[in-house]
Motif scaffolding. Structure first.
Motif, PDB file in Angstrom:
ATOM      1  N   ALA A   1       0.826  -1.204   0.000  1.00 53.16           N
ATOM      2  CA  ALA A   1       0.000   0.000   0.000  1.00 53.16           C
ATOM      3  C   ALA A   1       0.860   1.253   0.000  1.00 53.16           C
ATOM      4  O   ALA A   1       1.974   1.285   0.519  1.00 53.16           O
ATOM      5  CB  ALA A   1      -0.931  -0.003   1.205  1.00 53.16           C
ATOM      6  N   GLY A   2       0.329   2.295  -0.591  1.00 55.40           N
ATOM      7  CA  GLY A   2       1.013   3.579  -0.661  1.00 55.40           C
ATOM      8  C   GLY A   2       0.136   4.587  -1.360  1.00 55.40           C
ATOM      9  O   GLY A   2      -1.096   4.482  -1.324  1.00 55.40           O
ATOM     10  N   ALA A   3       0.755   5.554  -1.990  1.00 53.91           N
ATOM     11  CA  ALA A   3       0.014   6.604  -2.695  1.00 53.91           C
ATOM     12  C   ALA A   3       0.731   6.927  -3.994  1.00 53.91           C
ATOM     13  O   ALA A   3       1.958   6.835  -4.088  1.00 53.91           O
ATOM     14  CB  ALA A   3      -0.091   7.855  -1.823  1.00 53.91           C
ATOM     15  N   LEU A   4      -0.060   7.287  -4.999  1.00 52.59           N
ATOM     16  CA  LEU A   4       0.496   7.750  -6.271  1.00 52.59           C
ATOM     17  C   LEU A   4       0.506   9.272  -6.259  1.00 52.59           C
ATOM     18  O   LEU A   4      -0.547   9.912  -6.225  1.00 52.59           O
ATOM     19  CB  LEU A   4      -0.349   7.224  -7.441  1.00 52.59           C
ATOM     20  N   GLU A   5       1.696   9.839  -6.253  1.00 58.71           N
ATOM     21  CA  GLU A   5       1.843  11.287  -6.184  1.00 58.71           C
ATOM     22  C   GLU A   5       1.537  11.921  -7.551  1.00 58.71           C
ATOM     23  O   GLU A   5       1.587  11.254  -8.589  1.00 58.71           O
ATOM     24  CB  GLU A   5       3.259  11.653  -5.748  1.00 58.71           C
ATOM     25  N   PRO A   6       1.234  13.231  -7.568  1.00 53.01           N
ATOM     26  CA  PRO A   6       0.937  13.901  -8.849  1.00 53.01           C
ATOM     27  C   PRO A   6       2.056  13.801  -9.878  1.00 53.01           C
ATOM     28  O   PRO A   6       1.808  13.895 -11.078  1.00 53.01           O
ATOM     29  CB  PRO A   6       0.700  15.358  -8.422  1.00 53.01           C
ATOM     30  N   ASN A   7       3.308  13.592  -9.409  1.00 54.30           N
ATOM     31  CA  ASN A   7       4.426  13.520 -10.359  1.00 54.30           C
ATOM     32  C   ASN A   7       4.597  12.135 -10.967  1.00 54.30           C
ATOM     33  O   ASN A   7       5.579  11.887 -11.672  1.00 54.30           O
ATOM     34  CB  ASN A   7       5.720  13.951  -9.670  1.00 54.30           C
TER      35      ASN A   7
ATOM     36  N   ALA B   1      -0.093   0.806  -4.813  1.00 53.68           N
ATOM     37  CA  ALA B   1       0.554   2.085  -5.107  1.00 53.68           C
ATOM     38  C   ALA B   1       1.991   2.157  -4.615  1.00 53.68           C
ATOM     39  O   ALA B   1       2.824   2.841  -5.219  1.00 53.68           O
ATOM     40  CB  ALA B   1      -0.258   3.236  -4.516  1.00 53.68           C
ATOM     41  N   GLY B   2       2.305   1.473  -3.508  1.00 50.99           N
ATOM     42  CA  GLY B   2       3.671   1.540  -2.990  1.00 50.99           C
ATOM     43  C   GLY B   2       4.687   1.050  -3.999  1.00 50.99           C
ATOM     44  O   GLY B   2       5.690   1.720  -4.278  1.00 50.99           O
ATOM     45  N   ILE B   3       4.434  -0.103  -4.599  1.00 49.59           N
ATOM     46  CA  ILE B   3       5.371  -0.644  -5.588  1.00 49.59           C
ATOM     47  C   ILE B   3       5.173   0.017  -6.941  1.00 49.59           C
ATOM     48  O   ILE B   3       6.131   0.218  -7.686  1.00 49.59           O
ATOM     49  CB  ILE B   3       5.220  -2.178  -5.679  1.00 49.59           C
ATOM     50  N   ALA B   4       3.938   0.404  -7.275  1.00 47.12           N
ATOM     51  CA  ALA B   4       3.687   1.069  -8.558  1.00 47.12           C
ATOM     52  C   ALA B   4       4.388   2.421  -8.631  1.00 47.12           C
ATOM     53  O   ALA B   4       4.857   2.832  -9.701  1.00 47.12           O
ATOM     54  CB  ALA B   4       2.191   1.245  -8.775  1.00 47.12           C
ATOM     55  N   ALA B   5       4.491   3.115  -7.512  1.00 46.53           N
ATOM     56  CA  ALA B   5       5.160   4.414  -7.495  1.00 46.53           C
ATOM     57  C   ALA B   5       6.650   4.274  -7.786  1.00 46.53           C
ATOM     58  O   ALA B   5       7.262   5.167  -8.375  1.00 46.53           O
ATOM     59  CB  ALA B   5       4.940   5.095  -6.144  1.00 46.53           C
ATOM     60  N   ARG B   6       7.225   3.134  -7.384  1.00 42.73           N
ATOM     61  CA  ARG B   6       8.651   2.907  -7.626  1.00 42.73           C
ATOM     62  C   ARG B   6       8.905   2.361  -9.030  1.00 42.73           C
ATOM     63  O   ARG B   6       9.993   2.564  -9.584  1.00 42.73           O
ATOM     64  CB  ARG B   6       9.212   1.932  -6.582  1.00 42.73           C
ATOM     65  N   ALA B   7       7.935   1.643  -9.566  1.00 38.12           N
ATOM     66  CA  ALA B   7       8.126   1.009 -10.874  1.00 38.12           C
ATOM     67  C   ALA B   7       6.905   1.249 -11.756  1.00 38.12           C
ATOM     68  O   ALA B   7       6.216   0.308 -12.143  1.00 38.12           O
ATOM     69  CB  ALA B   7       8.367  -0.481 -10.697  1.00 38.12           C
ATOM     70  N   PRO B   8       6.609   2.515 -12.099  1.00 35.55           N
ATOM     71  CA  PRO B   8       5.387   2.786 -12.867  1.00 35.55           C
ATOM     72  C   PRO B   8       5.369   2.117 -14.235  1.00 35.55           C
ATOM     73  O   PRO B   8       4.292   1.817 -14.757  1.00 35.55           O
ATOM     74  CB  PRO B   8       5.377   4.315 -12.984  1.00 35.55           C
ATOM     75  N   ALA B   9       6.543   1.874 -14.829  1.00 35.95           N
ATOM     76  CA  ALA B   9       6.561   1.223 -16.140  1.00 35.95           C
ATOM     77  C   ALA B   9       6.051  -0.204 -16.074  1.00 35.95           C
ATOM     78  O   ALA B   9       5.656  -0.776 -17.096  1.00 35.95           O
ATOM     79  CB  ALA B   9       7.978   1.237 -16.711  1.00 35.95           C
ATOM     80  N   ASN B  10       6.045  -0.804 -14.875  1.00 35.83           N
ATOM     81  CA  ASN B  10       5.523  -2.161 -14.696  1.00 35.83           C
ATOM     82  C   ASN B  10       4.107  -2.163 -14.135  1.00 35.83           C
ATOM     83  O   ASN B  10       3.586  -3.226 -13.798  1.00 35.83           O
ATOM     84  CB  ASN B  10       6.433  -2.952 -13.745  1.00 35.83           C
ATOM     85  N   ALA B  11       3.501  -1.000 -14.057  1.00 39.11           N
ATOM     86  CA  ALA B  11       2.185  -0.879 -13.426  1.00 39.11           C
ATOM     87  C   ALA B  11       1.214  -0.115 -14.316  1.00 39.11           C
ATOM     88  O   ALA B  11       0.421   0.693 -13.852  1.00 39.11           O
ATOM     89  CB  ALA B  11       2.322  -0.189 -12.065  1.00 39.11           C
ATOM     90  N   ALA B  12       1.271  -0.389 -15.619  1.00 39.78           N
ATOM     91  CA  ALA B  12       0.440   0.363 -16.563  1.00 39.78           C
ATOM     92  C   ALA B  12      -1.045   0.221 -16.265  1.00 39.78           C
ATOM     93  O   ALA B  12      -1.813   1.175 -16.420  1.00 39.78           O
ATOM     94  CB  ALA B  12       0.728  -0.091 -17.992  1.00 39.78           C
ATOM     95  N   THR B  13      -1.479  -0.956 -15.820  1.00 46.58           N
ATOM     96  CA  THR B  13      -2.912  -1.156 -15.573  1.00 46.58           C
ATOM     97  C   THR B  13      -3.349  -0.422 -14.315  1.00 46.58           C
ATOM     98  O   THR B  13      -4.452   0.141 -14.266  1.00 46.58           O
ATOM     99  CB  THR B  13      -3.235  -2.654 -15.485  1.00 46.58           C
ATOM    100  N   VAL B  14      -2.507  -0.392 -13.294  1.00 45.30           N
ATOM    101  CA  VAL B  14      -2.799   0.426 -12.112  1.00 45.30           C
ATOM    102  C   VAL B  14      -2.929   1.896 -12.506  1.00 45.30           C
ATOM    103  O   VAL B  14      -3.861   2.596 -12.085  1.00 45.30           O
ATOM    104  CB  VAL B  14      -1.706   0.259 -11.041  1.00 45.30           C
ATOM    105  N   LEU B  15      -2.001   2.371 -13.327  1.00 47.01           N
ATOM    106  CA  LEU B  15      -2.038   3.779 -13.740  1.00 47.01           C
ATOM    107  C   LEU B  15      -3.240   4.067 -14.625  1.00 47.01           C
ATOM    108  O   LEU B  15      -3.771   5.186 -14.607  1.00 47.01           O
ATOM    109  CB  LEU B  15      -0.748   4.140 -14.471  1.00 47.01           C
ATOM    110  N   THR B  16      -3.694   3.085 -15.399  1.00 49.52           N
ATOM    111  CA  THR B  16      -4.908   3.271 -16.195  1.00 49.52           C
ATOM    112  C   THR B  16      -6.103   3.517 -15.288  1.00 49.52           C
ATOM    113  O   THR B  16      -6.905   4.433 -15.522  1.00 49.52           O
ATOM    114  CB  THR B  16      -5.151   2.031 -17.077  1.00 49.52           C
ATOM    115  N   ALA B  17      -6.238   2.721 -14.231  1.00 46.51           N
ATOM    116  CA  ALA B  17      -7.332   2.927 -13.277  1.00 46.51           C
ATOM    117  C   ALA B  17      -7.198   4.273 -12.578  1.00 46.51           C
ATOM    118  O   ALA B  17      -8.185   5.005 -12.396  1.00 46.51           O
ATOM    119  CB  ALA B  17      -7.334   1.791 -12.253  1.00 46.51           C
TER     120      ALA B  17
END
Length: 666
Positions: free
Chosen positions: A164-170, A562-578
């Protein structure tokens, strides 16, 4: 014949006549190992895996090797597509122990399934030596085994913890920086190592990039162009191979997976809608038609869905089914046309050779590779379309690679979404009919006992996510509110059976006593993460219905990853789509009246977030986007983002203008 002979899995049946005394995945196998006091071998693969075949031929079909295995182990065979929840556990183990993964995956475990050693392919002599060595350690130094089991299991269970974590605006600038630094301009792809090979299609990233600004979309279209002009593309039969072994997209690994083709045909269709490129549309249609022609599965005349894969190997050597020597092309098309195509497709004479592994290697110069001409191919691509049926007819009598006829719910959910995009881009009746047909076939997997992955086998998280997203994509094509109801039902079931305390989802249902962990899947693989797909589906349901609990559920699943997606957004395209759907807010197009041209024009939007709602079929639904509009009868399209709506569009030209106006609004 061993215990695998009656299995429904094609992969397990491939091993049914091995001299190895294989067991399927079951509690009885572990009980037998405990009775005999020997370790358990958990050997995982799938039916179209080249190196799985190699190890089977070298070791598992060899009586002497099998005798050593049978004496010193209880051996379990697992189809990783049948049991992805099992595969995920032992794949994490082999990656932790060796730094890499792959199949065949061979894990040695104790009687509780706890691994103490794991690796992938080994040649026969080394494999026999390893089995003997591990047997000796098991017999003479059991504390060493226990220590290894404990350490690896602690690692695996830590991997199951929340991220768990948060996706920052950047997050979007971080993603852009990661992708720009990894982009191979010369041979478009994202490369994460210095070797820049092998190259895999970045399917989820392509869909995300096509939703973003022009820079991101341009990267996606460069990659799509390289894919369709590379050897990875089966230009004659349609569809794409698994990956390219080289940097240049020239020599593919020849297996063809449903999950790759499902995602790629949708990406090409969306790219065609966004760019207007006819070559992208041809590629999308040819890929869809490959599924319709070659991958349909029936049971006593009833359509079940699409087969999981076609093999990498064929009876005449890997790649021979797809190869075209210059002589073969001239024989098929005549000297003038054949010679032109030889030049266009960058073909040259060559002959098969035995590679370093002792197996026939593909003839690289016989693999169609238009990129190799280094010419402007825009004008040429359309000139090849009329020869493809001729070449298919010539190719059909060749010995064809084997087909895995498993009809998996998650892969067919992806296919439903991909076919929906092709139907929107092509407008052709056969593609619309294919969407309707597959949606009905998938609906049969939603039983009184719950959603099934395969007959008699409970669904896992990817099944729930792909089913829900597929049904919602089909709704945008068919306008049938029952599809929304189906998506809603399976998401509610996923929350009940797979829901995690952090708002996300486990891989496997509760109550599985045969697993070391239930598993979490936060990041995409070759397929979208199931948890993230459920987030997308929930976000789209909020988009459509206005019901806030869907937004809450989507946020929960996004936050869980979000915790791991924030560190590796290129591997989290579906999370970022949502995440982007929630950022933008609800986006709907409501169409009133009976003018099909307005509805069809709206469906030509490339915006994956836009939900298309025809009043004629959905007027009684309790959705916020229909409030105050149910009684409209004039032919018009109302495009709204949140509570803000654009002026009604009453012509197809106006619809195109409205869609362009809102498509890139953030």
């Amino acid at each position: 014949m061993n215990r695998l002979a009656q299995s429904s899995s094609p992969y397990l049946r491939q091993h049914a006549d091995n001299p190895v005394a294989w067991w399927p995945w079951c509690p009885e196998a572990f009980a037998e190992a405990q009775r005999r006091d020997v370790p358990v071998l958990i050997s995982i693969g799938y039916s179209t895996c080249h190196w799985c075949h190699v190890m089977a031929h070298e070791s598992f079909e060899d009586p002497a090797t099998a005798a050593v295995m049978n004496e010193r182990l209880v051996c379990i065979k697992v189809d990783r597509e049948e049991h992805p929840e099992v595969d995920a556990i032992y794949m994490d183990a082999v990656q932790a122990l060796t730094g890499r993964g792959g199949w065949p995956l061979n894990a040695f475990a104790d009687h509780s399934g706890r691994p103490f050693y794991a690796l992938t392919y080994l040649p026969r002599q080394q494999w026999t030596g390893l089995v003997t060595q591990l047997h000796t350690v098991w017999r003479d130094d059991r504390p060493r085994i226990t220590t290894a089991c404990t350490g690896i299991t602690e690692h695996l269970q830590a991997e199951d913890a929340s991220s768990a974590g948060a996706l920052e605006p950047n997050i979007w600038s971080v993603l852009e920086q990661q992708l720009d630094s990894a982009f191979d301009v010369a041979h478009p792809a994202f490369c994460w190592g210095q070797a820049q090979e092998p190259k895999f299609p970045p399917s989820q990233l392509l869909h995300l990039l096509l939703s973003l600004d022009t820079h991101a979309a341009a990267q996606a279209m460069q990659i799509l162009t390289a894919l369709q002009d590379g050897g990875i593309h089966d230009r004659v039969g349609g569809g794409f191979h698994r990956y390219s072994v080289d940097r240049h997209w020239r020599v593919p690994h020849f297996e063809k997976m449903l999950y790759d083709n499902a995602q790629l045909m949708g990406a090409f269709a969306r790219a065609a809608l966004r760019s207007g490129r006819e070559d992208f549309l041809h590629t999308a249609i040819n890929t869809a038609d490959y599924l319709l022609r070659d991958m349909r599965v029936y049971d006593n005349g009833t359509f079940l869905g699409y087969a999981a894969a076609e093999d990498a190997d064929d009876p005449q050597g890997e790649g021979s089914f797809y190869a075209w020597s210059p002589e073969q092309l001239i024989a098929a098309l005549g000297t003038e046309r054949g010679t032109k195509l030889i030049r266009d497709w960058h073909l040259s004479p060559g002959h098969t050779e035995i590679g370093p592994t002792g197996h026939h290697e593909p003839v690289a110069s016989h693999i169609p590779h238009p990129r190799g001409t280094h010419a402007d191919l825009t004008a040429l691509r359309s000139t090849w379309e009329d020869v493809l049926p001729i070449l298919r007819a010539v190719r059909n009598p060749r010995p064809r690679p084997g087909r895995d006829d498993k009809v998996l719910t998650d892969q067919n959910g992806l296919a439903l979404e991909g076919l929906s995009w092709v139907a929107r881009a092509s407008g052709e009746a056969r593609h619309v009919a294919a969407v309707r047909e597959l949606a009905e076939a998938l609906a049969m997997r939603d039983t009184k006992q719950g959603l099934l992955r395969l007959p008699g086998l409970a669904a896992v998280v990817t099944d729930y996510g792909a089913y829900a997203c597929g049904m919602l994509a089909a709704f945008d094509v068919l306008g049938d509110p029952m599809l929304v109801t189906r998506a809603t039902k399976v998401i509610d079931e996923a929350v009940q059976r797979l829901g995690a305390d952090d708002g996300g989802f486990h891989v496997a249902p509760a109550g599985r006593t045969d697993l070391l962990r239930r598993g979490r899947e936060h990041l995409d693989n070759a397929w979208p993460a199931g948890e993230a797909q459920l987030a997308v589906a929930c976000a789209r349901l909020w988009n459509l219905t206005g019901q806030k609990h869907w937004k809450t559920r989507a946020n929960g699943a996004i936050t869980a990853a979000a915790g791991i997606a924030a560190r590796a957004p290129a591997n989290a395209a579906t999370v970022l789509t949502a995440h982007r759907i929630l950022e933008r807010g609800p986006l709907t197009a409501v169409i009133s009246g009976s003018a099909n041209d307005l509805l069809n024009a709206t469906r030509r939007s490339w915006d994956a977030q836009l939900t298309i709602v025809p009043i004629a079929t959905c007027g009684t639904a309790d959705w916020h986007c229909l409030e105050g509009r149910r009684e409209l009868t004039d032919d018009q399209m109302l495009l709204c983002r949140g509570t803000s709506c654009l002026l009604p569009a009453r012509t197809t030209t106006e619809i195109t203008a409205r869609l362009d106006e809102i498509a890139l609004a953030h």
